[in-house]
Design an enzyme around this catalytic site. Structure first.
Site: not given
Ligand SMILES: NC(=O)c1ccc[n+]([C@@H]2O[C@H](COP(=O)([O-])OP(=O)(O)OC[C@H]3O[C@@H](n4cnc5c(N)ncnc54)[C@H](OP(=O)(O)O)[C@@H]3O)[C@@H](O)[C@H]2O)c1
Length: 345
Positions: A72, A93, A111
């Site tokens: 990052y 975040h 969010k």
């Molecule tokens: N606006 C919406 O409708 C919406 C919907 C879903 C989620 N979200 C938000 O988006 C964020 C991520 O959600 P997501 O569903 O995309 O999660 P996810 O599928 O689990 O992906 C999170 C990504 O973050 C990275 N990461 C960095 N530090 C991490 C850690 N300590 N543990 C795990 N992963 C980590 C990883 O990518 P790398 O390791 O490859 O960098 C991972 O693939 C959340 O804050 C959630 O509230 C928003």
């Protein structure tokens, strides 16, 4: 006289300066965001970064992104990136928003903006000190339906708001990030933030927060929240759950009329207006069904591009002081349920 809905005043999605976006993380929402920008806007997804070089490369290939970074830190330092989108879990975040801000990059943070009000204050203070734009990716605020609702309220179609109702519940897997306190898990931070932000958009910060709910697997799992505003009984009745799918609807009940948001209220949906007669037929209108569900994530990105072009330092639709106040409400609700995050102990 028959009721007619105003049309959205949001300009077409391709009418905004094209920014070069850098995405931090390669998970589910990062993928939805990249696709939404590609399909529906002129915004450019210029780079992605991951904690793992192979994942960054794979994500870049999958989404046709020209550059990828193995950290990052490397992405936020890239001189050809205009704005950074933080798409990591909640627990990351604040740290990643600060990383972008300290590098002088405007930042859109998924969010919830942070996991606590204290973290939100830190990020906002850094953004103001460094004169860098920061915004929460509360995408609902930037959808056409929200613009229409704001117009109806400003025109007095609802009269004075008496009650706001909203809920967001989904049955979510026990082995996912929502059941991990170390990632900021729990219903309130992930799902409850939507109804709380919805109430805030129309009623501002509450004077009182009352919660009834329960914990499961070490996180807050389900609750109802009553927010009081200290004037003529105005209140918000909200709920959230990671244990069951709920109606996912919202409504604003005013002294002159009722505005209902179809399910799910936080994504492009149908608005229904009815006057105060108990048997009145509602007038309904779908608002922007061309960009279903998460394809509509691009609205917030295009809004941000316009704000930067206008020289703004924060979103006029969701100011940073309001973001902090919302996180304070989430803190209050969480603490009443006895849930403290590992870094709050
Ligand atoms: N606006 C919406 O409708 C919406 C919907 C879903 C989620 N979200 C938000 O988006 C964020 C991520 O959600 P997501 O569903 O995309 O999660 P996810 O599928 O689990 O992906 C999170 C990504 O973050 C990275 N990461 C960095 N530090 C991490 C850690 N300590 N543990 C795990 N992963 C980590 C990883 O990518 P790398 O390791 O490859 O960098 C991972 O693939 C959340 O804050 C959630 O509230 C928003």
């Amino acid at each position: 006289m028959a009721f007619t809905f105003p049309t959205s005043t949001i300009p077409p999605l391709d009418q905004a300066p094209a920014l070069r976006w850098g995405i931090l993380a390669t998970g589910w929402i990062a993928s939805q965001f990249a696709e939404s920008l590609h399909r529906h806007s002129g915004q450019i997804v210029a780079a992605v970064a991951s904690r793992d070089a192979d994942r960054a490369e794979q994500f870049a290939r999958q989404h046709g992104i020209p550059a990828y970074y193995p950290s990052y830190e490397a992405l936020v330092a890239a001189s050809d990136i205009d704005v950074v989108y933080v798409a990591a879990p909640h627990s990351e975040h604040a740290r990643l928003a600060l990383l972008a801000i300290e590098a002088g990059k405007p930042v859109l943070v998924e969010k919830p903006f942070t996991t606590t009000a204290d973290e939100a204050r830190l990020v906002v203070e850094a953004a103001r000190r460094n004169q860098v734009f920061a915004m929460e990716a509360m995408w609902t605020r930037y959808l056409p339906q929200s613009d229409v609702a704001r117009q109806l309220l400003a025109a007095g179609a609802l009269g004075g708001i008496q009650l706001v109702l909203a809920d967001h519940g989904q049955l979510l897997p026990r082995d996912g990030r929502l059941f991990k306190p170390e990632l900021g898990g729990g219903a309130l931070l992930d799902l409850g933030i939507y109804p709380i932000s919805f109430a805030s958009a129309f009623l501002g910060a509450p004077r009182t927060v009352q919660v009834l709910g329960s914990m499961s697997d070490g996180v807050d799992a389900q609750c109802t929240i009553t927010l009081g505003y200290g004037q003529a009984g105005v209140q918000a009745e909200l709920s959230t759950s990671v244990l069951a799918k709920t109606p996912n609807r919202a409504a604003i009940a005013g002294t002159h009329g009722l505005l209902e948001f179809g399910s799910p209220f936080f994504a492009p949906t149908t608005l229904s207006y009815s006057d105060i007669g108990l048997e009145s037929e509602p007038t309904s209108r779908p608002v922007d069904r061309d960009t279903p569900m998460h394809e509509a994530l691009c609205y917030q990105a295009v809004a941000l591009a316009r704000y930067l072009d206008e020289g703004r330092s924060e979103s006029p639709l969701h100011p940073l002081d309001e973001v902090i106040a919302i996180m304070q409400t989430v803190d209050d609700a969480r603490h009443q349920l006895g849930y403290r995050l590992p870094w709050e102990q």
